[in-house]
Design a protein around this motif. Structure first.
Motif, short mmCIF file in Angstrom:
data_model
loop_
_atom_site.label_atom_id
_atom_site.label_comp_id
_atom_site.label_asym_id
_atom_site.label_seq_id
_atom_site.Cartn_x
_atom_site.Cartn_y
_atom_site.Cartn_z
N VAL A 180 0.85 -1.20 0.00
CA VAL A 180 0.00 0.00 0.00
C VAL A 180 0.88 1.25 0.00
O VAL A 180 0.68 2.17 -0.80
N ALA A 181 1.88 1.26 0.90
CA ALA A 181 2.78 2.41 0.99
C ALA A 181 3.61 2.57 -0.29
O ALA A 181 3.89 3.69 -0.72
N GLY A 182 3.99 1.44 -0.90
CA GLY A 182 4.77 1.48 -2.13
C GLY A 182 4.01 2.13 -3.27
O GLY A 182 4.53 3.01 -3.97
N PHE A 183 2.76 1.70 -3.48
CA PHE A 183 1.93 2.30 -4.53
C PHE A 183 1.65 3.78 -4.22
O PHE A 183 1.67 4.62 -5.13
N ALA A 184 1.39 4.09 -2.95
CA ALA A 184 1.12 5.48 -2.57
C ALA A 184 2.33 6.36 -2.83
O ALA A 184 2.20 7.47 -3.34
N GLY A 185 3.52 5.84 -2.50
CA GLY A 185 4.74 6.60 -2.74
C GLY A 185 5.00 6.86 -4.21
O GLY A 185 5.63 7.86 -4.57
N ALA A 186 4.50 5.97 -5.06
CA ALA A 186 4.66 6.13 -6.51
C ALA A 186 3.52 6.96 -7.11
O ALA A 186 3.48 7.15 -8.34
N GLY A 187 2.62 7.44 -6.26
CA GLY A 187 1.50 8.25 -6.75
C GLY A 187 0.36 7.45 -7.34
O GLY A 187 -0.57 8.01 -7.90
N GLU A 188 0.40 6.12 -7.21
CA GLU A 188 -0.65 5.25 -7.76
C GLU A 188 -1.67 4.92 -6.68
O GLU A 188 -1.74 3.81 -6.16
N MET A 189 -2.48 5.91 -6.34
CA MET A 189 -3.41 5.75 -5.22
C MET A 189 -4.55 4.78 -5.52
O MET A 189 -5.07 4.13 -4.62
N ALA A 190 -4.94 4.66 -6.79
CA ALA A 190 -5.98 3.69 -7.14
C ALA A 190 -5.49 2.27 -6.84
O ALA A 190 -6.22 1.45 -6.26
N ALA A 191 -4.22 1.98 -7.20
CA ALA A 191 -3.65 0.66 -6.92
C ALA A 191 -3.45 0.47 -5.43
O ALA A 191 -3.69 -0.63 -4.90
N ALA A 192 -3.02 1.53 -4.73
CA ALA A 192 -2.82 1.44 -3.28
C ALA A 192 -4.13 1.11 -2.58
O ALA A 192 -4.18 0.25 -1.69
N THR A 193 -5.21 1.77 -3.00
CA THR A 193 -6.52 1.54 -2.39
C THR A 193 -7.03 0.14 -2.71
O THR A 193 -7.63 -0.53 -1.86
N GLY A 213 -1.05 8.48 2.31
CA GLY A 213 -0.80 8.43 0.87
C GLY A 213 -1.66 9.43 0.12
O GLY A 213 -1.18 10.14 -0.77
N TYR A 214 -2.93 9.49 0.47
CA TYR A 214 -3.81 10.48 -0.17
C TYR A 214 -3.35 11.91 0.14
O TYR A 214 -3.38 12.78 -0.74
N CYS A 215 -2.91 12.13 1.37
CA CYS A 215 -2.41 13.46 1.74
C CYS A 215 -1.18 13.83 0.91
O CYS A 215 -1.08 14.93 0.37
N ALA A 216 -0.23 12.89 0.85
CA ALA A 216 1.03 13.15 0.13
C ALA A 216 0.79 13.42 -1.35
O ALA A 216 1.56 14.14 -1.98
N ASN A 217 -0.30 12.85 -1.90
CA ASN A 217 -0.61 13.05 -3.31
C ASN A 217 -1.63 14.17 -3.54
O ASN A 217 -2.14 14.32 -4.65
N GLY A 218 -1.90 14.95 -2.48
CA GLY A 218 -2.75 16.13 -2.63
C GLY A 218 -4.24 15.87 -2.69
O GLY A 218 -5.02 16.80 -2.92
N ASN A 219 -4.67 14.63 -2.47
CA ASN A 219 -6.10 14.31 -2.50
C ASN A 219 -6.63 14.37 -1.07
O ASN A 219 -6.91 13.34 -0.44
N TYR A 220 -6.76 15.58 -0.57
CA TYR A 220 -7.10 15.77 0.85
C TYR A 220 -8.53 15.33 1.17
O TYR A 220 -8.79 14.81 2.26
N GLY A 221 -9.45 15.54 0.24
CA GLY A 221 -10.83 15.13 0.47
C GLY A 221 -10.95 13.63 0.69
O GLY A 221 -11.65 13.17 1.59
N GLU A 222 -10.23 12.86 -0.13
CA GLU A 222 -10.26 11.41 -0.01
C GLU A 222 -9.57 10.96 1.28
O GLU A 222 -9.96 9.96 1.89
N ALA A 223 -8.54 11.70 1.69
CA ALA A 223 -7.85 11.37 2.94
C ALA A 223 -8.81 11.49 4.12
O ALA A 223 -8.86 10.61 4.99
#
Length: 524
Positions: A180-193, A213-223
């Protein structure tokens, strides 16, 4: 016989004491207890040194001294003691060389030994060395696989991590969380989720990985939505990391109501005194425009670090309270807290917003001369902005020309504002060429030059820039507005078609537009 039994009982008691200090990370007290043990004439054993090494944690010099004691008392043959030392070197040494030397010297090794050495390479981003060691291992545990998986994810090699993940026969919660953290770090939040949803069991760290992960990728609403889901699920307890991510999301959205909930939740959970969380909540209040709330959090913090002081200075400065920001800096210095490069960036920004030119120049000199901080491009940009805002354009130009590093687009862009005020078309054209010479102009830079050209009456230049943007397919990133309804934050951008209720929203907007049009034609 009785004397020997008493001595053994005494050693067991001393070992327990050292272990308790190690668990509390009280390295000084652990060393003192070891000293008393030796004064009593007791001979330390493998347990003594295993606990003592663990107590040293990141105390590099003291840990090496304990290693000397291990050798002196003949405990170097104990695989448990050597594993503890190897773990110490893998975490505390400046590089992997000391751990490698110890590993090579060890006559006996078990799977823990190999895992410690693997961790030493992974911790330093030495993925190739870790991979080589991984292939050489005579046996592997789930910890081994997780360590290698984490190394690949941290290095950004998600494809290799996915391949390794697929080949694992045994997967635990750490394995799934690493992916999960790996995909989030790569910006692939759909795969992480997607991985997160497939997890057979989740813990707090798993939830934190996807929320952060959502925070780091700027998707604050989803976070925030994921945090709400975590609370509704009730299976895992919210910790400090969760709340830091939630506070960050609130600050990114400007959702002050949610931010207040985060603070209340922190206090009810007994986490209100946590420094990192306090910093995040303080910053959140400042970003939401509630400077008084930020000051309140700052004053209530039990412990403040340099980040706390810097966040408060930034919060005051960005809202135009430059004198208050400078006063906080004065308090910081009186309390013996040393500022860092980010602190000075916040101070220079505050001076630029408040027109404190002389104070800003003094702070810049203080940063370099007294604190030996090498100015970064951001510091130079703040100084140019400070001078340009004050109308001291010629001085700003001289400052740019004296910079020891080549200015970037942001530095040149800071000089555009006075040109716009003065209607200096020649300067706008010159600065535009300077900016283009540094790197290809972004959409934002082109729009900025276009606005300045319009202010100077150069409409042909404006049309040329806009035409070039259309030809190159460039479009300025639209601004984003948000509104909080209940626990959900709704975000909107220009021409936005993402919202699930977009049809109803646009229907209402068109209706309002008609009403306004009628009102304009038939004023009361």
């Amino acid at each position: 016989m009785a004397e020997k039994l008493l001595r053994n009982c005494s050693l067991v008691a001393e070992n327990k004491l050292i272990r308790s200090f190690a668990e509390r990370k009280s390295w000084g007290e652990a060393l003192a207890a070891y000293g008393r043990l030796r004064e009593k004439g007791l001979s330390p054993n493998g347990f003594t040194f295993t606990f003592l090494v663990r107590a040293m944690a990141s105390r590099w010099r003291e840990g090496r001294a304990v290693h000397g004691q291990v050798v002196r008392h003949g405990c170097g043959s104990s695989v448990f003691v050597m594993n503890a030392l190897l773990s110490f070197y893998s975490k505390s040494a400046p590089d992997a060389a000391p751990a490698t030397r110890l590993f090579d010297e060890m006559p006996d090794r078990d799977v823990v030994t190999w895992n410690c050495m693997l961790h030493a390479h992974v911790l330093r981003g030495e993925v190739a060395a870790a991979g080589k060691l991984f292939e050489e291992m005579p046996e592997r545990s789930v910890v081994t696989w997780n360590c290698m998986l984490t190394g690949l994810c941290r290095a950004g090699d998600v494809a290799a991590a996915v391949e390794l993940f697929a080949g694992m026969e045994v997967k635990d919660v750490v394995t799934w969380t690493a992916m999960v953290a790996g995909f989030a770090g790569a910006g692939e939040m759909a795969a992480a989720t997607a991985v997160f949803r497939r997890m057979p069991g989740k813990n707090t760290v798993s939830w934190n990985a996807v929320i952060s992960g959502y925070c780091a990728n700027g998707n604050y609403g989803e976070a925030l939505r994921m945090w709400r889901e975590m609370l509704d699920d009730g299976g895992c307890r919210t910790d400090e990391v969760t709340l830091v991510a939630a506070a960050t999301a609130c600050g990114g959205l400007g959702a002050l109501g949610h931010g207040g909930c985060v603070l209340s939740f922190a206090k009810k959970s007994g986490l209100g005194g946590a420094t990192e969380l306090g910093n995040a909540v303080l910053t959140m209040f400042a970003k939401c425009g509630d400077v008084a709330g930020a000051e309140r959090v700052f004053m209530e913090m039990e412990r403040r670090c340099v980040i706390s002081w810097t966040a408060m200075i930034w919060g005051l400065g960005v809202h135009g309270r430059s004198r208050a920001a400078l006063k906080v800096y004065g308090d910081m210095r009186r309390r013996g807290v040393e500022p860092d490069d980010v602190t000075f960036l916040a101070l220079l920004s505050a001076c630029a917003h408040g027109g404190e030119v002389e104070e800003g120049q003094r702070l810049f000199q203080e940063m370099v001369a007294e604190f030996r901080v090498d100015p970064r491009m951001e510091h130079y940009g703040c100084m140019v902005d400070l001078l340009a805002r004050a109308g001291r354009t010629e001085e700003a130009v001289r400052f740019v020309e004296s910079m020891p590093i080549d200015p970037n687009q942001a530095v040149w862009a800071a000089l555009l504002s006075p040109c716009r005020w003065n209607g200096d078309a020649g300067a706008v054209d010159l600065l535009g060429r300077k900016m283009a010479a540094v790197e290809p102009l972004t959409a934002g830079c082109r729009v900025l030059i276009s606005h300045n050209s319009a202010a100077a009456g150069q409409w042909d230049h404006v049309a040329s820039i806009r035409g070039a943007m259309w030809h190159d397919g460039l479009e300025k990133t639209p601004g984003c507005s948000s509104i909080q309804v209940g626990f959900q934050v709704h975000e909107f951008m220009a021409k936005d078609l993402r919202h699930e209720k977009r049809s109803e929203i646009y229907e209402v907007l068109h209706g309002l537009a008609k009403i306004l049009h009628i009102e304009a034609q038939h004023p009361a």
